[in-house]
Scaffold this active site. Structure first.
Site, PDB file in Angstrom:
ATOM      1  N   CYS A  21       0.912  -1.196  -0.125  1.00 35.22           N
ATOM      2  CA  CYS A  21       0.042   0.076   0.016  1.00 35.22           C
ATOM      3  C   CYS A  21       0.795   1.238   0.188  1.00 35.22           C
ATOM      4  CB  CYS A  21      -0.858  -0.088   1.199  1.00 35.22           C
ATOM      5  SG  CYS A  21      -0.123   0.245   2.629  1.00 35.22           S
ATOM      6  N   CYS A  24       3.566   1.566   2.563  1.00 39.07           N
ATOM      7  CA  CYS A  24       4.863   0.843   2.261  1.00 39.07           C
ATOM      8  C   CYS A  24       5.623   1.780   1.458  1.00 39.07           C
ATOM      9  CB  CYS A  24       4.539  -0.320   1.326  1.00 39.07           C
ATOM     10  SG  CYS A  24       3.440  -1.697   2.352  1.00 39.07           S
ATOM     11  N   ASP A 507       8.171  27.829 -31.751  1.00 39.68           N
ATOM     12  CA  ASP A 507       9.268  28.283 -32.370  1.00 39.68           C
ATOM     13  C   ASP A 507       8.985  28.003 -34.098  1.00 39.68           C
ATOM     14  OD1 ASP A 507      11.838  29.450 -33.078  1.00 39.68           O
ATOM     15  OD2 ASP A 507      12.445  27.431 -33.462  1.00 39.68           O
ATOM     16  N   ASP A 707      13.039  23.321 -30.838  1.00 40.70           N
ATOM     17  CA  ASP A 707      13.991  21.991 -31.228  1.00 40.70           C
ATOM     18  C   ASP A 707      14.694  21.265 -30.341  1.00 40.70           C
ATOM     19  OD1 ASP A 707      15.848  23.694 -30.809  1.00 40.70           O
ATOM     20  OD2 ASP A 707      16.468  24.292 -32.949  1.00 40.70           O
ATOM     21  N   ASP A 711      16.502  26.287 -28.363  1.00 40.11           N
ATOM     22  CA  ASP A 711      15.446  26.936 -27.456  1.00 40.11           C
ATOM     23  C   ASP A 711      15.378  26.826 -26.178  1.00 40.11           C
ATOM     24  OD1 ASP A 711      14.177  28.441 -29.997  1.00 40.11           O
ATOM     25  OD2 ASP A 711      13.692  26.058 -30.600  1.00 40.11           O
TER      26      ASP A 711
END
Length: 812
Positions: A21, A24, A507, A707, A711
């Site tokens: 769970c 844990c 871009d 790209d 950028d």
């Protein structure tokens, strides 16, 4: 933290076993973070992996593994068997054993000095089969290999978990069904009086319930002990308290210490129904990682290497950088590399999501795991093993599946206090029905029995598992589906953020356009010479520039057969232009603003320039020795799908814009053609991040598409960066989302997938909270029996995982 310190950090993925769970996962995180040098630790319950970032100068990997094991959990390992062919030298064998034991990730080595049998136990996320093979061959041993390879480990682990749960479920059913049947027949008066009221009846029920309690339910006792030892309380504690209370109360009644009804069938049904839920959950959780297993299955097993003029078939782990590989029609390419001979088409859809095969000729790049078409290819390996694009994709997806989305924080906070609150509510329930109810309700009840039954129902109905699985299950499936479509989402945070964006900025060059600009026009102004003479000077200077437009100019000169000169005194002004000398002439090349700022008067026919700009052509100006010599018009065609992508994004109620260094007129023409909502033109490279920030200050949640390299600042500034690039860009992209192919439709798919995943997470959390908020009070008020509570609890986690798996079948 300084960049030097950050460079020292190491990130590892540890496969964890034994979690049941969310508590844990929280316990393991807490224990890992106690280790000095650990910067962060994130444990994903759904994928059962821990991602740990630590400083190797402060702590070592073995300490992390010990932390997990001391917390009471295990590390999933694989085993590989080798049969050594020359094992007559004990000294060499001892040296081999020591070498293998010293390798990071090797957990154990068993070497038989008599028959040469070697078994290595290893953590496959830390060390691969190829590294083990290399360690053996480096010491001069030849061998035959048997056993499972590393890529099978995850499948085997999930199958083993499912088989274990199924075995325990069968045992539980074998004892619980006759026990439940006997109990119901007796309670309904369908058994003969002498049989129904025989004293041995209770003992028979106790005998049937005992194997269920202590064999089927033993896992929960162990889990509860581990949790309490670590100062926490998890789902196992609730199950143990609830089932043990019913069992022990029934024992006391059976032996005559208390009066009342025995509830042996209740304790057995609780454990068996929960085991049924765990079995279904294990099967469903095994499917959440199916996408990664499909990627792993793409790895070819063998490769044909050309060595000393001979074709030799070797294991793919034995391929080295620089090897010449022969790929026959229909075979998978074994390594990343470059085609040195041959021609074919290659199916790369498993990596890029783009269905059409890609032509490959001499000089083309190819990637491991893709499928060769009808031709023969000879390639030179450039990346092998864990350095290939496929291996990087698998690693990124695993890290994304192991990360946490911000929306999970609420569930984590609730899970941390959930079990203690439930135990308190159960205590209050017991107190009410034992001490207060007798004063309020006049009934022929045994109030101790009634109090115990309702308290058990509260303990059993509560389900922290559904809360813990709500987010990671959806993130695991969503990121895996993205990988199948060529969309790499690097974290749960990115997956969530993509579903929230309000504006998206593209871009222009290489993103909206094909990134292959061509010279279309050359105009002369004040220049003594022809087009080729001007092109010679401009291209000679541009040959040392890395700008895409420079490449177009140089390509045009080469196409015309012009031999270029050697520039000197080259100087670049980012986003504006370049300056230098060619054959003694001082050359200035750049945009209109740069030429004017350099003191050159632009005396040119404006209608002609405006015509070129209306055609969306970029103009670069050239001045020679202080005079305007001419201009060059360059066009970069829009991608075929660009207009459709912008239209689809706007239909998704997103504001779509473009950012470019082009003039406003050129940008407006492109923006009008694509029906953009806004245009950011004449923006220098270093200003892109600032423009993105300005949009954010206006309240927009901004995604930036570029790209991945040029950028990078803008991608980092945006709320969500989406990098579009070839395979070589994948490892260095600054964006949290990377599209492997160049198809812009991947942007639409990424946002749709993120929205679907976010919706699934919200559905899961809504169900998990609603389930607990409604049913815990219902159990406390006596509306639910413990058996019904156990059934509901067992199915709650299954619902969350199954709901997440629906993402796999949805079209995007």
């Amino acid at each position: 933290m300084s960049s030097a310190k950050a460079m020292q950090m190491r990130r590892v993925i540890l496969p964890i076993t034994g979690m049941t769970c969310a508590n844990c996962a929280a316990t393991i995180e807490r224990n890992l973070k106690k280790e000095s040098g650990v910067r962060s630790a994130v444990v994903n319950l759904s994928s059962e992996k821990a991602i740990v970032e630590f400083d190797p100068q402060v702590t070592v990997l073995s300490n992390l593994l010990q932390r997990v094991q001391r917390a009471g959990y295990g590390i999933a390992t694989g085993r590989l068997q080798f049969s050594l062919k020359d094992f007559d030298d004990p000294i060499r064998l001892s040296r081999l054993e020591q070498k293998l034991v010293s390798l990071e990730g090797v957990q154990g080595v068993s070497l038989n000095y008599v028959n040469g049998g070697l078994e290595v136990e290893f953590v496959p996320t830390l060390i691969g089969v190829g590294e083990l093979r290399k360690a053996i061959t480096d010491l001069g041993f030849a061998f035959a290999e048997t056993g499972e390879a590393e890529e099978e480990l995850e499948r085997i682990t999930h199958e083993c978990e499912s088989r274990t749960q199924w075995r325990l479920l069968k045992v539980g059913l074998a004892f619980t069904l006759p026990l439940f049947l006997f109990s119901m027949l007796r309670d309904l008066g369908l058994l003969p009086h002498s049989l129904a009221h025989a004293t041995w009846g209770n003992f028979l029920m106790g005998i049937l319930a005992t194997p269920v309690q202590f064999y089927v339910g033993w896992q929960y006792y162990v889990g509860a002990y581990k949790a309490l030892r670590n100062g926490a309380a998890n789902m196992d504690v609730l199950i143990v308290l609830g089932s043990s209370a019913a069992y022990l109360y029934s024992l006391l009644v059976a032996f005559g210490f208390l009066e009342g009804h025995v509830y042996f069938e209740t304790s057995a049904m609780i454990l068996t129904l929960i085991k049924l839920g765990k079995y279904l959950e294990a099967r469903a959780r095994g499917q959440t990682g199916e996408a990664v297993r499909k990627l792993i299955a793409l790895k070819p097993k063998r490769a044909i290497v050309i060595r000393n003029g001979k074709e030799i078939e070797v294991a793919v782990e034995d391929v080295r950088v620089g090897d010449l590989l022969l790929v026959r029609p229909g075979e998978r390419i074994p390594a990343d590399g470059v085609v040195v001979d041959g021609y074919s088409s290659v199916n790369e859809s498993m990596l890029t999501g783009e269905p059409l095969p890609v032509e490959k000729r001499i000089g083309s790049s190819v990637f491991a795991g893709t499928i060769n078409g009808a031709g023969f290819l000879q390639i030179q390996a450039s990346k092998v093993g864990k350095d290939t694009l496929l291996a990087q994709i698998i690693r990124m997806v695993e890290e994304a599946q192991g990360s946490k989305a911000p929306i999970q924080r609420l569930a984590d906070r609730v899970s941390a206090i959930f079990v203690p609150i439930v135990i308190a509510v159960a205590g209050i329930t017991f107190g009410f029905w034992y001490w207060i109810a007798p004063q309020l309700i006049a009934a022929d009840w045994i109030y101790l029995e009634r109090a115990i039954v309702h308290a058990i129902a509260v303990l059993v109905i509560a389900c922290p598992c559904a809360l813990g699985l709500a987010t990671p299950a959806a993130v695991t499936v969503g990121s895996g589906k993205g990988a199948e479509m060529g969309i790499l989402i690097k974290s749960g945070e990115a997956l969530e953020q993509a579903g929230k964006i309000s504006s998206i900025v593209f871009d222009k060059t290489g993103t909206l356009t094909n990134g292959r600009p061509k010279v279309t026009n050359i105009g002369l102004v004040d220049f003594q010479g022809g087009e080729n003479d001007l092109l010679y000077l401009v291209a000679s200077l541009e040959r040392v520039s890395e700008h895409p437009l420079a490449e177009a100019v140089v390509a045009e000169a080469i196409h015309r057969g012009i031999a270029l000169g050697k520039p000197v005194h080259f100087e670049s002004f980012a986003g504006n232009g370049i300056v230098g000398e060619v054959d003694g002439h001082r050359i200035l090349i750049g945009n209109e603003r740069f030429i004017e700022q350099s003191g050159v008067f632009l005396k040119v026919s404006r209608p002609e320039i405006e015509r070129l700009q209306r055609e969306a052509k970029t103009i670069i100006w050239a001045a020679v020795d202080g005079c305007l010599a001419g201009y060059i018009g360059i066009a970069d065609t829009l991608k075929e799908e660009a207009a459709a992508v912008v239209r689809e994004l706007r239909e998704m109620h997103l504001r779509v814009g473009m950012i470019t260094g082009d003039s406003q007129r050129v940008a407006d023409v492109i923006g009008e053609k694509l029906e953009m909502d806004f245009i950011l033109a004449e923006v220098l490279p270093h200003e892109k991040a600032l423009r993105v920030k300005q949009l954010q200050e206006q309240g927009e949640i901004v995604a930036m598409v570029g790209d991945g390299i040029n950028d990078a600042p803008a991608l980092a500034q945006a709320d969500l960066g989406i990098a579009i690039g070839s395979g070589t860009d994948i490892a260095i992209a600054a964006a949290p989302v990377v599209l492997i192919g160049s198809d812009l439709r991947g942007v639409v798919r990424a946002i749709r997938l993120s929205r679907m995943t976010l919706a699934t997470i919200r559905q899961n959390l809504f169900w998990a909270f609603l389930y607990n908020v409604l049913l815990i009070p219902a159990a406390a008020m006596g509306f639910l029996s413990p058996v019904l509570a156990a059934g509901a609890m067992a199915l709650s986690s299954v619902f969350v995982v199954t709901n997440s798996l629906r993402l796999r079948r949805r079209s995007i």
